[in-house]
Design a protein around this motif. Structure first.
Motif, PDB file in Angstrom:
ATOM      1  N   UNK A  34      -0.721   7.246   5.534  1.00 16.85           N
ATOM      2  CA  UNK A  34      -1.985   6.777   4.937  1.00 16.85           C
ATOM      3  C   UNK A  34      -1.920   5.275   4.643  1.00 16.85           C
ATOM      4  N   UNK A  35      -0.832   4.862   4.014  1.00 15.51           N
ATOM      5  CA  UNK A  35      -0.678   3.446   3.661  1.00 15.51           C
ATOM      6  C   UNK A  35      -0.638   2.568   4.907  1.00 15.51           C
ATOM      7  N   UNK A  36       0.059   3.041   5.937  1.00 14.17           N
ATOM      8  CA  UNK A  36       0.165   2.256   7.173  1.00 14.17           C
ATOM      9  C   UNK A  36      -1.205   2.060   7.817  1.00 14.17           C
ATOM     10  N   UNK A  37      -1.976   3.145   7.940  1.00 13.66           N
ATOM     11  CA  UNK A  37      -3.296   3.048   8.572  1.00 13.66           C
ATOM     12  C   UNK A  37      -4.244   2.151   7.773  1.00 13.66           C
ATOM     13  N   UNK A  38      -4.064   2.155   6.451  1.00 14.63           N
ATOM     14  CA  UNK A  38      -4.916   1.311   5.617  1.00 14.63           C
ATOM     15  C   UNK A  38      -4.513  -0.156   5.722  1.00 14.63           C
ATOM     16  N   UNK A  39      -3.197  -0.420   5.732  1.00 12.09           N
ATOM     17  CA  UNK A  39      -2.712  -1.796   5.748  1.00 12.09           C
ATOM     18  C   UNK A  39      -3.038  -2.487   7.076  1.00 12.09           C
ATOM     19  N   UNK A  40      -2.909  -1.738   8.194  1.00 11.37           N
ATOM     20  CA  UNK A  40      -3.167  -2.364   9.497  1.00 11.37           C
ATOM     21  C   UNK A  40      -4.650  -2.469   9.810  1.00 11.37           C
ATOM     22  N   UNK A  41      -5.501  -1.912   8.963  1.00  5.75           N
ATOM     23  CA  UNK A  41      -6.932  -2.088   9.120  1.00  5.75           C
ATOM     24  C   UNK A  41      -7.643  -1.019   9.911  1.00  5.75           C
ATOM     25  N   UNK A  42      -6.937   0.054  10.279  1.00  7.67           N
ATOM     26  CA  UNK A  42      -7.615   1.142  10.982  1.00  7.67           C
ATOM     27  C   UNK A  42      -8.605   1.845  10.052  1.00  7.67           C
ATOM     28  N   UNK A  43      -8.219   1.996   8.785  1.00  7.49           N
ATOM     29  CA  UNK A  43      -9.084   2.629   7.790  1.00  7.49           C
ATOM     30  C   UNK A  43      -9.300   1.685   6.620  1.00  7.49           C
ATOM     31  N   UNK A  44     -10.479   1.775   6.038  1.00  6.84           N
ATOM     32  CA  UNK A  44     -10.727   1.062   4.786  1.00  6.84           C
ATOM     33  C   UNK A  44     -10.099   1.856   3.641  1.00  6.84           C
TER      34      UNK A  44
END
Length: 588
Positions: A34-44
């Motif tokens: 979850x943190x990875x997808x949020x940090x790289x900008x895939x998810x807000x």
């Protein structure tokens, strides 16, 4: 394919591989993703954290409190003792287990049902002289099947219903799943009733093995410069004791088993005798022996001055793959291991050298506060009859059952949503003191809620980036693929994911793929999403696929192949029935 799609697919694959092949806790893995997808900008941030506000997740959290009230009042125990009865034959006993377990699991967490039934069935089977191995695995499978009959029967049903509410703006009624769940229960339960006796071994659990074993394991050492040094076992008078026999000798960190009578004793040898209580007294009368470290390990489970606890090692146990000595078990848990059982057999040899594995069953001698301290943690699954330090308040059992019935009635009639009914029921459990607030808080399994909430982020990423649609295209190997075949593929993939990772995570990951397949076929998404509910619960072939399967592993004395032998045909029967019936109730 865009970089966001590739990154989402890579993250999902990494999560699947890590969950299946590592000992890292699932909540840590999912939150990291979850943190990875949020940090790289895939998810807000709002998209990544949306799962924690999902109605299904909050309903599961609230139902933990309801289950706590039922457990603390002994409501399930109260029912179990009245429903199990006094059958004369094994088939009758199996039916007495299958019916109440499946019925109760339809309305409450099946893990709680199985946890409460295990000690009752163990005591019941011992009294009726029935093998527990013929009853406990059918108990787990019946609880799983019963959970598919209602929306609140399993957390998976609530998770998928929560996704339907948030993504598709629709939801299922309390008993809507019963159109398929009840036939599945009848077909699966009928199979268990007819074939469980033939397919399951006649094997004892850990407690039964200890009851039929000798009562003591006594360790004594040979005194240096004592009269026994240099004598053979026979010459020392240790060959024909009245109340025990020499099982093993520990010599210079080596274990000698099946010791012949002409073996010469050496100074410092540790002799391990197995025998009746009088064996210890008999050994004290032999000059040249002394207790090894002063430790005489008593295995008589009926002794009232000791607290004995049977505990099954869970996936989050801190000492996995370490030996008993390396894990510093005694100092860490303030408990002494009396015996370790694995795959239904008591492990021989030196306890300190045995390495812990998931599913090992430990018989512990410990203080009473051990139970209070560890029954709410994930190191162990405590399943012995002595796992509660305080007796339930049976006077409130009818009240707790009344609250549960009111919750079901309010939701089924449409007066309240499932979340609203669960909140009121949880509040009633606290207000009536069926469970104190302090205990209710500890019953809420945060790790499960975190896994579910974080899994939503993976599903959101797959939908947003188009990865779910891409996987759906790969699965549709033909342009004219029949919807029934596509449904079977979705069901099969979900079953595979469930056996490899957690059932809730499997459901969340498969949901966007199922929706994408329905869109590409131009058919309704409902049969696909409902199929996920049933497939994610149909974990019968491994002990690790579903928590109830792991809970009965040690108490039933099972081995891995026992699950495959009974679970594989059951999975095939349940899967075929579900794929046939689901489109009939929810047409394409």
């Amino acid at each position: 394919m865009t970089w966001q799609m590739l990154l989402s697919l890579g993250t999902v694959l990494a999560v699947l591989a890590t969950l299946a092949c590592s000992r890292i806790a699932p909540d840590v893995i999912l939150v990291g993703a979850l943190a990875f997808l949020m940090v790289v900008g895939v998810l807000t941030p709002a998209e990544a954290l949306s799962g924690f506000s999902n109605p299904g997740v909050m309903t599961i959290a609230t139902l933990y409190v309801v289950a706590a009230g039922l457990k603390e009042t002994g409501a399930i125990q109260w029912l179990a003792h009245r429903l199990l009865g006094q059958p004369q034959r094994l088939r009758q006993a199996q039916l007495r287990v299958l019916l109440p377990a499946s019925g109760l699991s339809a309305f409450m967490n099946n893990t709680t049902v199985v946890a409460m039934f295990i000690p009752a069935v163990q005591e019941w089977a011992g009294r009726l002289r029935l093998p527990p191995s013929k009853l406990l695995l059918p108990l787990s499978f019946a609880a799983i099947l019963g959970g598919t009959c209602t929306l609140i029967g399993t957390s998976t049903n609530l998770v998928v219903d929560g996704l339907l509410q948030s993504e598709m703006n629709t939801h299922l009624a309390m008993f809507e799943l019963a159109w398929v769940g009840v036939p599945l229960l009848i077909v699966g339960g009928g199979f268990l009733y007819l074939f469980a006796d033939r397919l399951l071994p006649n094997r004892q659990g850990a407690l039964e093995q200890l009851e039929t074993a000798r009562e003591y394991a006594v360790e004594v050492s040979v005194l240096e410069k004592g009269p026994l040094v240099g004598k053979t076992i026979a010459e020392a008078g240790l060959r024909n004791l009245s109340h025990g026999y020499l099982a093993e000798i520990e010599r210079h960190d080596h274990l000698l088993t099946a010791v012949p009578p002409d073996t010469e004793l050496q100074a410092g040898d540790v002799l391990i005798f197995i025998g009746a209580p009088e064996c210890a007294r008999e050994l004290r009368g032999i000059h040249g022996l002394r207790p090894a470290g002063g430790d005489v390990r008593k295995l008589d489970i009926a002794h009232h001055r000791r607290c004995l606890v049977e505990a099954v090692i869970g996936p989050d146990f801190a000492g996995l793959n370490q030996s008993v000595r390396e894990s510093r078990f005694r100092s860490r848990y303030q408990a002494v291991i009396l015996s370790i059982s694995r795959h239904g057999k008591r492990l021989p040899g030196k306890l300190g050298d045995i390495s812990f594995q998931v599913g090992d069953t430990l018989l512990l001698e410990t203080a009473q506060d051990f139970v209070d301290q560890y029954r709410y943690r994930k190191d162990f699954l405590l399943v012995s009859a002595l796992n509660d330090s305080t007796p339930p308040d049976f006077r409130k059992a009818p009240l707790a059952l009344g609250i549960l019935a009111s919750m079901v009635l309010a939701s089924a009639s449409g007066w309240l949503s499932i979340l609203e009914a669960a909140l009121l029921a949880g509040g009633a459990m606290l207000a009536t003191r069926c469970v104190p607030a302090s205990k209710a808080r500890r019953y809420v399994d945060l790790s499960v809620l975190i896994v579910i909430g974080a899994s939503f982020a993976l599903g959101a990423a797959m939908t947003k980036t188009g990865a779910a649609s891409q996987i759906a295209q790969w699965l549709m190997f033909r342009d004219d693929l029949a919807p029934w075949l596509a449904l079977a593929l979705v069901y099969l993939m979900t079953v595979i994911f469930t056996e490899l990772i957690t059932n809730n995570a499997a459901a969340v990951l498969m949901f966007p793929i199922a929706i994408a397949m329905a869109e590409q076929l131009g058919v309704s998404y409902m049969p696909f999403t409902v199929a996920i509910m049933f497939a994610a619960s149909a974990s019968f072939m491994t002990p690790l696929g579903y928590q109830t399967n792991l809970m009965v592993l040690g108490p039933g004395g099972y081995r891995f192949l026992d699950y495959v032998r009974l679970g594989a045909p059951l999975s095939l029967i349940v899967g075929t029935t579900a794929v046939v019936l689901v489109p009939v109730v929810w047409p394409f």
